[in-house]
Design an enzyme around this catalytic site. Structure first.
Site, PDB file in Angstrom:
ATOM      1  N   ASP A 426       0.778  -1.239   0.000  1.00 33.61           N
ATOM      2  CA  ASP A 426       0.000   0.000   0.000  1.00 33.61           C
ATOM      3  C   ASP A 426       0.806   1.284   0.000  1.00 33.61           C
ATOM      4  O   ASP A 426       0.271   2.337  -0.314  1.00 33.61           O
ATOM      5  CB  ASP A 426      -0.987   0.001   1.166  1.00 33.61           C
ATOM      6  CG  ASP A 426      -2.214  -0.864   0.875  1.00 33.61           C
ATOM      7  OD1 ASP A 426      -2.585  -0.968  -0.306  1.00 33.61           O
ATOM      8  OD2 ASP A 426      -2.791  -1.412   1.819  1.00 33.61           O
ATOM      9  N   TYR A 507     -10.242   0.062   1.615  1.00 33.97           N
ATOM     10  CA  TYR A 507      -9.981  -0.338   2.997  1.00 33.97           C
ATOM     11  C   TYR A 507      -9.567   0.825   3.865  1.00 33.97           C
ATOM     12  O   TYR A 507      -8.828   1.697   3.430  1.00 33.97           O
ATOM     13  CB  TYR A 507      -8.866  -1.391   2.988  1.00 33.97           C
ATOM     14  CG  TYR A 507      -9.304  -2.648   3.691  1.00 33.97           C
ATOM     15  CD1 TYR A 507     -10.501  -3.259   3.355  1.00 33.97           C
ATOM     16  CD2 TYR A 507      -8.534  -3.203   4.701  1.00 33.97           C
ATOM     17  CE1 TYR A 507     -10.922  -4.394   4.018  1.00 33.97           C
ATOM     18  CE2 TYR A 507      -8.953  -4.348   5.356  1.00 33.97           C
ATOM     19  CZ  TYR A 507     -10.147  -4.933   5.011  1.00 33.97           C
ATOM     20  OH  TYR A 507     -10.551  -6.048   5.664  1.00 33.97           O
TER      21      TYR A 507
HETATM   22 CU   LIG Z   1      -8.948  -7.829   5.130  1.00 32.12          CU
END
Ligand SMILES: [Cu+2]
Ligand SMILES: *[C@@H]1O[C@H](CO)[C@@H](O)[C@H](O)[C@H]1NC(C)=O
Ligand SMILES: *[C@@H]1O[C@H](CO)[C@@H](O)[C@H](O)[C@H]1NC(C)=O
Ligand SMILES: *[C@@H]1O[C@H](CO)[C@@H](O)[C@H](O)[C@H]1NC(C)=O
Ligand SMILES: *[C@@H]1O[C@H](CO)[C@@H](O)[C@H](O)[C@H]1NC(C)=O
Ligand SMILES: *[C@@H]1O[C@H](CO)[C@@H](O)[C@H](O)[C@H]1NC(C)=O
Ligand SMILES: *[C@@H]1O[C@H](CO)[C@@H](O)[C@H](O)[C@H]1NC(C)=O
Ligand SMILES: *[C@@H]1O[C@H](CO)[C@@H](O)[C@H](O)[C@H]1NC(C)=O
Ligand SMILES: *[C@@H]1O[C@H](CO)[C@@H](O)[C@H](O)[C@H]1NC(C)=O
Ligand SMILES: *[C@@H]1O[C@H](CO)[C@@H](O)[C@H](O)[C@H]1NC(C)=O
Ligand SMILES: *[C@@H]1O[C@H](CO)[C@@H](O)[C@H](O)[C@H]1NC(C)=O
Ligand SMILES: *[C@@H]1O[C@H](CO)[C@@H](O)[C@H](O)[C@H]1NC(C)=O
Ligand SMILES: *[C@@H]1O[C@H](CO)[C@@H](O)[C@H](O)[C@H]1NC(C)=O
Length: 819
Positions: A426, A507
């Site tokens: 990320d 997320y």
């Molecule tokens: Cu997850």
């Protein structure tokens, strides 16, 4: 003494009988260095939350009658006291002027051949990043610990050089700052294990062309099929209802670049549900090189059958007996708003915490320095990894030089080629740009205070207002207690937290650094938001079926943190203390053995033994000690490291997706000798060259001594996430959770939390209390009045953008929009 909270007329107000002691704590920490600056500015949050926006003085609105004539003055809402940090924050960031001057200077270097982002296309060189180059530890500690000069400032610049058939990112060092005739640039190479003039190739330089000239055209060629299957297209048209995207990193084997992409339904509402709407059709292409005419479609995959060409797929599709599998359709099941029967009494106001005396901590807003009780630290923030803390001190002694995120991996698996190939690193997307404004009263308690964060993007500095929050919290359990037949004593468990939340695509990661009265420091990560799901067909071995045609795609989250401990100096050692079962003879037991257990202590001598996993049954503790600092009983003073909830490292061994890009994910705890040349466990563009990434963490391990030397502990938090039906519509923070604590170990004599007055002892005898000892804690009363939460939420702002090139210091918002 505090009395229970009691309601005062109307659902939005609350009476608190509590303490009121004024600004008693502001100067407690670091009395030698921190000079109090009386400056009550800034914090609007608490005022709004407690009293709304009315100009009426809170006490005017106080309804005496309902409180039996008691008149409590309004509770304090003081913001954190402003202090002067003992030293400059040499880790925080560049000033607006520094960034603007570096940008202007770079555009003046013909050899860099840069194009302003606004005018740049896929074949131009652009500035991807300008930020502070954090100074070397060697130089910084001379400054913060002694009389050394402040480190010379440099900028870290990252260029995205696409004006070539072999596009690459380049890390540069620019300085010294301020820019002068003495400033120059050089390739930044020393922090990376790969020596390639700070360059790493860019494997996705043509983000737009991949869609316009490739995916949309291929998709148009099977529009008959997509319309038949899903009544939609993905052709780059306004009325498309399908999306295509796929793997990250790209396959990078045999000198080729191969991508797998798949079809998704687009959401039909505002909700971000696309990652719950996979459709089960996948396409493979070889996109090596920058000439789309040379790219090749390598095949289609549907219902576990692979078709090498579009013609083969179409022929099969329109043949009798072709099996079609169902779509995933958007709907309320994928939306996060309230639905279903409201649980009993849920419409009543839930409990909430208040801070009757206002903030009991101090902040240097300019230097981003925080002190609470006996702790202090400096804040640093960057694009790649967001929030880090530096020079964390406890009782005037540094415990950690640096504590912060290095990288976050989400490694998926599945029967389908996309899930099987996804392993997001990320920091490629960057944590800094996604530290969004926090929602008051929801992300952090209503009385929290906030700091802004900024990041560079396309010659602009974007600010996320109120994206770090600071607050104290009264835990739902006491810190310590004891009862006897004569007395009972209980201590409050108030801790301090700095928090940020980074939403990377689907997320949301919540990072909290917690500080406790007993000297413990905690690192905690939680995850929420939308899972990336898989199409259910043939995925039984890789997840649960969680909706009509949906599999909760299994994945591992692994998040690496750097903890550069300095326990009473930089020379430290790792001691492993294990509790082990033994058969043992004792002097007092003749020749007979007893089955029992004992302690085994061993030192980790070198990096060869520096890669560790949490042992069986939690029997081994990891201690960071200083062998030159024994306490008066001869025991080493130190801090111990232990998980405080589950942790995880990567399950996949020698991952086909990652090769050498994330060796940091392989163990729970890894210890290396500190080097200025090894500041990060990863590089955000490791995904661009997985076999030979800029930072190959494995290369840090070259047998160096770990005996009484400067050490860095690299810790993994994480979760093995096998989403179930309860992950719909969103994963919940309660379960997606991992944390670790650093706890004093023979560090002090006794427990420092005894210094707090926020405890009581009640003696009793024959059924009644005989003495109440409150140790001089505040016993004053005050009133809290709440206003509707909407009052605060209407102030939500989003990004604030300041242009850096062309830059006009008198009009920093020149030609920018706020978005
Ligand atoms: Cu997850
Ligand atoms: C400079 O960049 C432009 C595109 O912005 C490109 O056309 C040109 O070839 C580049 N010049 C050199 C010397 O690389
Ligand atoms: C450049 O460096 C020289 C030598 O260190 C110094 O004397 C001079 O003042 C510097 N010039 C500027 C503009 O900073
Ligand atoms: C197919 O899509 C079109 C345009 O989006 C819409 O008007 C039509 O109702 C849809 N047909 C079905 C059967 O859903
Ligand atoms: C979508 O738009 C295109 C071009 O404007 C048009 O040809 C096509 O009929 C539209 N499709 C639907 C389903 O409305
Ligand atoms: C955050 O940014 C806003 C908008 O620029 C500004 O008004 C506020 O003072 C900043 N807050 C702090 C704590 O610096
Ligand atoms: C212990 O064992 C030794 C050698 O086996 C023996 O000589 C001795 O007498 C034993 N002692 C007792 C207390 O049993
Ligand atoms: C990792 O996998 C690659 C590719 O399958 C193989 O060449 C390599 O030897 C493996 N390395 C280890 C340490 O197992
Ligand atoms: C920081 O450390 C590296 C590695 O030792 C060195 O190459 C570099 O010059 C140092 N930077 C400064 C500003 O001293
Ligand atoms: C480790 O360091 C200590 C203290 O500096 C020293 O006494 C000891 O011999 C060293 N141990 C090894 C194995 O080098
Ligand atoms: C109450 O208990 C404390 C602690 O046991 C004791 O020191 C103190 O003398 C007691 N006070 C009375 C009045 O009994
Ligand atoms: C408790 O009560 C009993 C009976 O009333 C009395 O004899 C005793 O002295 C009391 N004890 C104390 C500690 O006050
Ligand atoms: C509050 O504390 C002060 C000083 O400790 C004491 O004099 C006063 O009686 C206390 N008030 C109440 C209501 O307990």
């Amino acid at each position: 003494m505090r009395l229970p909270l009691s309601l005062s007329g109307g659902v939005t107000s609350l009476l608190l009988i509590g303490s009121l002691a004024g600004d008693v704590l502001a100067t407690k920490l670091d009395p030698s260095a921190a000079k109090v600056r009386q400056k009550h500015q800034g914090r609007k949050a608490l005022m709004r939350s407690l009293y709304g926006r009315s100009n009426q003085h809170p006490s005017d609105r106080w309804d005496k009658e309902k409180h039996h004539g008691q008149h409590a003055p309004p509770c304090e809402d003081t913001p954190p006291q402003e202090v002067d940090a003992p030293k400059e924050n040499v880790w925080y960031g560049l000033t607006d002027d520094e960034t603007a001057n570096v940008a202007r200077w770079l555009f003046g270097r013909p050899e860099l051949n840069l194009t302003v982002s606004e005018n740049a296309g896929e074949w131009d060189n652009t500035i991807a990043l300008i930020e502070l180059m954090r100074p070397n530890k060697t130089e910084s500690i001379e400054y913060i610990d002694g009389n050394g000069p402040a480190p010379t400032r440099f900028a870290h610049v990252r260029l995205n050089n696409r004006a070539t058939v072999d596009p690459y990112y380049a890390d540069l060092l620019v300085g010294p700052l301020p820019i002068s005739s003495n400033s120059s640039w050089e390739a930044l190479e020393f922090p990376y294990t790969r020596k390639s003039q700070g360059r790493v190739r860019n494997v996705e330089p043509d983000g737009e062309t991949v869609y316009s000239e490739w995916l949309f055209k291929i998709s148009a060629s099977i529009a008959d099929i997509t319309l038949d299957l899903w009544n939609g297209t993905a052709m780059g048209l306004e009325n498309d209802t399908l999306d295509i995207w796929g793997i990250d990193p790209l396959w990078q084997d045999d000198g080729r670049l191969v991508r797998w992409d798949m079809y998704w339904n687009m959401p039909t509402d505002l909700f971000d549900s696309e990652t719950l709407l996979p459709l089960g059709l996948y396409l493979k292409s070889d996109v090596t090189g920058r000439d789309p005419s040379q790219w090749k479609l390598l095949g289609w995959m549907y219902n576990d059958i692979f078709y090498e060409t579009t013609d083969e797929f179409r022929e099969a599709y329109w043949s009798p007996g072709f099996v079609k599998v169902g779509p995933n359709l958007d709907g309320a099941w994928a939306h996060t708003d309230q639905r279903g029967p409201v649980p009993p009494k849920d419409r009543k106001q839930p409990p909430l915490t208040v801070a009757p005396d206002g903030a009991r901590y101090s902040v240097d807003t300019d230097r981003k320095y925080v002190s609470w009780m006996d702790f202090s630290f400096y804040i640093s923030f960057n694009r790649d990894t967001g929030l880090s803390l530096f020079d964390i001190k406890y009782k005037g002694q540094r415990v950690l030089y640096e504590l912060g995120l290095q990288e976050a991996l989400a490694h998926y698996a599945g029967n389908d080629p996309v899930q099987s190939s996804v392993a997001y690193l990320d920091s490629y997307y960057g944590f800094g740009p996604y530290a969004f404004e926090l929602l008051k009263g929801y992300d952090c308690p209503s009385y929290a205070s906030y700091l802004n964060t900024s990041f560079y993007k396309s010659e602009e500095t974007h600010t996320h207002v109120d994206s770090l929050c600071l607050f104290e919290f009264d835990a739902d359990y006491p810190l310590a207690r004891h009862s006897t037949s004569d007395y009972v004593t209980v201590s409050k468990n108030v801790y301090f937290t700095i928090r940020t939340i980074n939403t990377i695509g689907n997320y949301d990661y919540m990072f909290s650094y917690n500080f406790h009265m007993d000297g413990t420091i905690g690192v905690e990560v939680r995850a929420s938001g939308y899972i990336q799901s898989a199409y259910y067909a043939n995925n039984q071995d890789f997840g649960y079926q969680i909706h009509d045609s949906l599999s909760g795609s299994m994945h591992d989250h692994v998040l690496n943190f750097k903890a550069d401990f300095d326990i009473l100096g930089t020379d430290n050692t790792i001691e492993l203390t294990s509790v082990i079962p033994v058969e043992k003879k004792f002097s007092w037991n003749g020749n007979k053995t007893r089955n029992t257990m004992q302690l085994k202590r061993e030192l980790v001598e070198s990096e060869d033994d520096g890669r560790l996993n949490w042992g069986f049954n939690g029997q081994t503790q990891i201690h960071v000690i200083n062998q030159d600092e024994k306490n008066k009983y001869g025991e080493y003073r130190g801090y111990r490291i232990l998980p405080s909830s589950g942790t995880a490292h990567l399950t996949v061994q020698n991952s086909s997706n990652l090769a050498n890009a994330a060796h940091w994910a392989e163990y729970d705890v890894q210890v290396t000798q500190q080097h200025d040349t090894e500041p990060f466990a990863a590089h955000p563009y490791n995904s661009q060259d997985i076999h030979d990434p800029p930072v190959n963490f494995e290369k840090f391990f070259n047998g160096e001594s770990l005996n009484q030397t400067d050490l860095v502990v690299w810790l993994n938090l994480g979760m093995h996430h096998v989403p179930h039906s309860g992950d719909l519509p969103n994963t919940v923070f309660t379960t997606a959770h991992s944390s670790i604590q650093f706890m004093p170990l023979n560090y002090l004599v006794g427990d420092p939390s005894r210094e707090s007055v926020n405890m009581v002892r009640v003696n009793y005898s024959n059924g009644s209390a005989t003495e109440i000892e409150t140790f001089g804690q505040s016993n004053e009363t005050c009133g809290v009045r709440l206003s509707p939460i909407e009052d605060q939420l209407w102030s939500y702002q989003g990004d604030v953008i300041v242009r850096k090139f062309p830059y006009d210091p008198n009009d920093p918002f020149y030609e920018t929009d706020t978005a």
